[in-house]
Structures are given as structure tokens and as C-alpha cells.
Design an enzyme around this catalytic site. Structure first.
Site, short mmCIF file in Angstrom:
data_model
loop_
_atom_site.label_atom_id
_atom_site.label_comp_id
_atom_site.label_asym_id
_atom_site.label_seq_id
_atom_site.Cartn_x
_atom_site.Cartn_y
_atom_site.Cartn_z
N PHE A 11 28.21 63.61 66.37
CA PHE A 11 27.15 63.80 67.36
C PHE A 11 26.86 62.51 68.14
O PHE A 11 27.08 62.43 69.36
CB PHE A 11 25.91 64.30 66.60
CG PHE A 11 24.64 64.39 67.40
CD1 PHE A 11 24.64 64.65 68.76
CD2 PHE A 11 23.41 64.25 66.75
CE1 PHE A 11 23.46 64.75 69.48
CE2 PHE A 11 22.23 64.35 67.45
CZ PHE A 11 22.25 64.59 68.81
N ILE A 12 26.39 61.49 67.46
CA ILE A 12 26.01 60.27 68.16
C ILE A 12 27.24 59.49 68.60
O ILE A 12 27.31 58.98 69.71
CB ILE A 12 25.10 59.41 67.26
CG1 ILE A 12 23.77 60.14 67.00
CG2 ILE A 12 24.82 58.04 67.89
CD1 ILE A 12 22.84 59.44 66.03
N ALA A 78 29.32 58.57 58.38
CA ALA A 78 28.54 58.64 57.15
C ALA A 78 28.48 60.09 56.69
O ALA A 78 28.79 61.01 57.45
CB ALA A 78 27.11 58.13 57.38
N SER A 117 18.70 54.92 58.90
CA SER A 117 17.98 56.19 59.01
C SER A 117 16.51 56.02 58.65
O SER A 117 16.14 55.16 57.83
CB SER A 117 18.60 57.21 58.05
OG SER A 117 17.80 58.36 57.91
N TYR A 140 20.59 60.14 50.00
CA TYR A 140 20.99 59.80 51.37
C TYR A 140 20.14 58.65 51.89
O TYR A 140 20.66 57.64 52.38
CB TYR A 140 20.84 61.01 52.29
CG TYR A 140 20.94 60.64 53.76
CD1 TYR A 140 22.17 60.35 54.34
CD2 TYR A 140 19.79 60.55 54.56
CE1 TYR A 140 22.26 59.98 55.67
CE2 TYR A 140 19.88 60.18 55.88
CZ TYR A 140 21.11 59.90 56.44
OH TYR A 140 21.20 59.52 57.76
N VAL A 171 16.98 62.83 65.59
CA VAL A 171 17.73 62.87 66.85
C VAL A 171 18.15 64.30 67.16
O VAL A 171 18.61 65.04 66.28
CB VAL A 171 18.97 61.96 66.77
CG1 VAL A 171 19.65 61.86 68.13
CG2 VAL A 171 18.61 60.57 66.25
N LYS A 179 27.36 70.20 63.77
CA LYS A 179 26.78 69.75 62.50
C LYS A 179 26.34 70.93 61.63
O LYS A 179 26.01 70.75 60.47
CB LYS A 179 25.58 68.83 62.75
CG LYS A 179 25.95 67.50 63.38
CD LYS A 179 24.72 66.64 63.62
CE LYS A 179 24.09 66.19 62.32
NZ LYS A 179 22.94 65.27 62.54
N PHE A 202 9.45 76.22 57.36
CA PHE A 202 8.78 76.02 56.07
C PHE A 202 7.27 76.14 56.30
O PHE A 202 6.74 75.76 57.35
CB PHE A 202 9.09 74.64 55.51
CG PHE A 202 10.55 74.42 55.17
CD1 PHE A 202 11.37 75.48 54.81
CD2 PHE A 202 11.09 73.14 55.20
CE1 PHE A 202 12.70 75.28 54.50
CE2 PHE A 202 12.43 72.93 54.89
CZ PHE A 202 13.23 74.00 54.53
N TYR A 270 11.36 66.52 50.37
CA TYR A 270 11.18 66.72 51.80
C TYR A 270 10.17 65.73 52.39
O TYR A 270 9.10 65.50 51.82
CB TYR A 270 10.69 68.16 52.03
CG TYR A 270 10.87 68.65 53.44
CD1 TYR A 270 12.14 68.90 53.95
CD2 TYR A 270 9.78 68.88 54.26
CE1 TYR A 270 12.32 69.38 55.23
CE2 TYR A 270 9.95 69.36 55.56
CZ TYR A 270 11.22 69.60 56.03
OH TYR A 270 11.39 70.06 57.30
#
Length: 306
Positions: A11-12, A78, A117, A140, A171, A179, A202, A270
Site C-alpha cells: 500500500f504505502i 513488514a 506504527s 505487532y 492510513v 490488503k 464493533f 484492541y
């Protein structure tokens, strides 16, 4: 200028590759990707070379060091799926691979601009500051925090090499569709609403995120390329918005009133509320976002409809 973009089919990375070719038409741009989550269609129109390889393979970096010379490395490769719980795989791919890259950067004397991140912050009280508390909720986020620590230690030892880390917040934008389930909530909700399905959130949709449009992310990367600086920076808008607000904006732009289905969040890690303090990026890089959430979604919809 010779540039390597790891994760360049993602993506980026793919957006950076195309922007580099627009801004620096004489640059030699190389993409490195294993195509596990990147996609060749993201590189349609890209004119440079593609190297296929896995960043966690030390022999790949040895081969690159022996056969190539780069002035700049954009390190975006990553594992980005935050639901993957294989701790060893996540750490090996995200953190250990970074050490291999930096060893090459010393040989090449190359500037490195890498992806960290907002996951490093976890659920600390916003606004999140680069020097503030960092309490990642999953492996992560932890892997990205260790990358940042590797970077800071590297900078102490190699003051002649520029190293910039970007803590990306949420992003969204062109190039993320491949993705799959890890694409942004903006994309996921657009697909549901545009096809007449229920928007699923959610309970109760009031989780807040600092959503940043891909064009602002690319702007930050180009500033990092041009500026003679090092450090770790938040890249975001500095504002937090709820998932319910995304549904409201999409409803206006698509001229529809979708039904919203709320369900229990299945994850115990989360993040409930992210919001960046972007003053450091503003002062050091000269970064200011050009797109509000409304402006970004409006611009993105043109691409999605096309």
C-alpha cells in the site's frame, strides 16, 4: 539517486515508488517485495526494477550489499496484520530484518526512512507523543517498538547516517484494497455501503482513531527525503474521529442511509482511542496534513468509483 523501497508492492510502498518517479524522474527506483501481501497491480505504471525476496532472509541482504549501491532506503516491508499472534515470526520479520537492513545502510551510507506504527502506544492516554508512554497491546505493536529502539541505538553509533522513523496512525487511501481484511475501516465501510450492505462496527462505533490519508503520508516521506534530519515522528492529522463518523461521511457522499450492525469486539488487545501529537513532525519536518477526514474520503471515493 538510487532508491530501494522494501514492501514496494504494498500500500504505502507502491505509492512512494510512483511519487518518486514523478518527483525525481532521473532517479533509479528499485522495489523489493515477497508479494505475500503486496500485489503486482499496485505497480502498474511503475517504471523501475522489482526484486523478489523475503526481508527476513539474511542471505538476501548479503546479496544486496554485494551487488547494489543505494543512496536512500524506504523500509516499508513488514507483517502488518495485527491479528497474527506468532510472536517469533512477527519479531523475526519486523525487528530482526531491520538490523540486516541497517547493516547494509552503513555500507551504502544510505539514508533510511522506515515505517513504525501507532501500535507502539497501545491504550495510553491520548494525545500520543513520541517521547511519551508506550505500552503496545499486541506483538505487532511490540515489534515496531523494538524497531524504534534499534533505530535510536543505531543513531547513537552512526551519527553520519540519517535515519527517520514514522509512527503511522490509521492510513487509508488508494492502493490498500489488496490488503484484504487489514485494509482501513474507511475502505471496508465504503465497500459495504456502496454495495447496499449493512455497515458492521464493533459496539458501539465510538472507538476513535486518528485517520490519515495516503497523500499526507507520501508528503511526509518526501519531506523526510529532502530534509537533513533524523528521529522518530508521529504521522497523522492530530485529530481523532469515530467509526460512526466515517459512516456518516460516507452516507453523505454516497447519498444513502445505510443500516448499521453493531457486534462485540472479539479482540482483547484492541486500541480504543488513538490521537497523535504531531508537533514534532510539524516543527522538524515541516509536515502539516492537507486532508481532513471529510476531504480524504471525498478524494478517495473518486478513486474507488473509477
Amino acid at each position: 539517486m538510487r532508491v530501494l523501497i522494501t514492501g514496494g508492492a504494498g500500500f504505502i510502498g507502491s505509492n512512494i515508488a510512483k511519487q518518486l518517479e514523478r518527483s525525481y524522474p532521473n532517479a533509479k527506483v528499485y522495489v523489493l517485495d515477497d508479494f505475500s501481501s503486496g500485489h503486482f497491480k499496485n505497480l502498474i505504471g511503475f517504471r523501475g526494477e522489482v526484486i523478489t525476496g523475503n526481508i527476513s532472509d539474511p542471505s538476501l541482504w548479503e546479496w544486496l550489499a554485494q551487488n547494489y549501491q543505494f543512496d536512500v532506503v524506504f523500509h516499508k516491508a513488514a507483517i502488518t496484520d495485527t491479528t497474527i499472534m506468532d510472536q517469533a515470526l512477527m519479531m523475526k520479520t519486523n525487528a530482526d530484518s531491520f538490523r540486516h537492513l541497517l547493516k547494509c545502510a552503513v555500507k551504502w551510507k544510505a539514508k533510511v526512512i522506515y515505517a513504525s506504527s501507532a501500535g507502539v502506544y497501545g491504550n495510553v492516554e491520548p494525545p500520543m507523543r513520541e517521547e511519551g508512554p508506550q505500552e503496545p497491546e499486541n506483538v505487532y505493536g511490540f515489534s515496531k517498538l523494538i524497531m524504534d529502539r534499534i533505530a535510536l541505538n543505531f543513531l547513537e553509533e552512526h551519527k553520519d547516517i540519517k535515519l527517520i522513523g514514522f509512527r503511522y496512525f490509521n492510513v487509508y487511501g488508494e492502493g490498500e484494497s489488496y490488503k484484504g481484511k487489514t485494509a482501513s475501516m474507511v475502505y471496508q465501510l465504503y465497500k459495504k455501503i456502496a454495495s447496499g450492505e449493512k455497515a458492521r462496527l464493533f459496539k458501539w462505533g465510538e472507538q476513535r482513531r486518528d485517520f490519515v490519508y495516503i497523500k499526507d503520508v507520501i508528503k511526509a516521506n518526501m519531506l523526510a527525503l529532502e530534509k537533513d534530519v533524523s528521529g522518530i515522528f508521529n504521522i497523522a492529522t492530530g485529530e481523532s474521529r469515530s467509526f460512526n463518523e466515517i459512516v456518516d461521511i460516507l452516507s453523505i457522499e454516497l447519498n444513502t442511509k445505510p443500516e448499521v450492525e453493531y457486534f462485540d469486539c472479539p479482540y482483547d488487545f484492541y486500541q480504543q482511542h488513538t490521537q497523535a501529537d504531531i508537533s514534532k513532525a510539524r516543527e522538524v519536518l515541516g509536515y502539516t496534513p492537507d486532508f481532513s477526514l471529510e476531504d480524504g474520503i471525498r478524494d478517495y471515493i473518486k478513486v474507488l468509483r473509477a
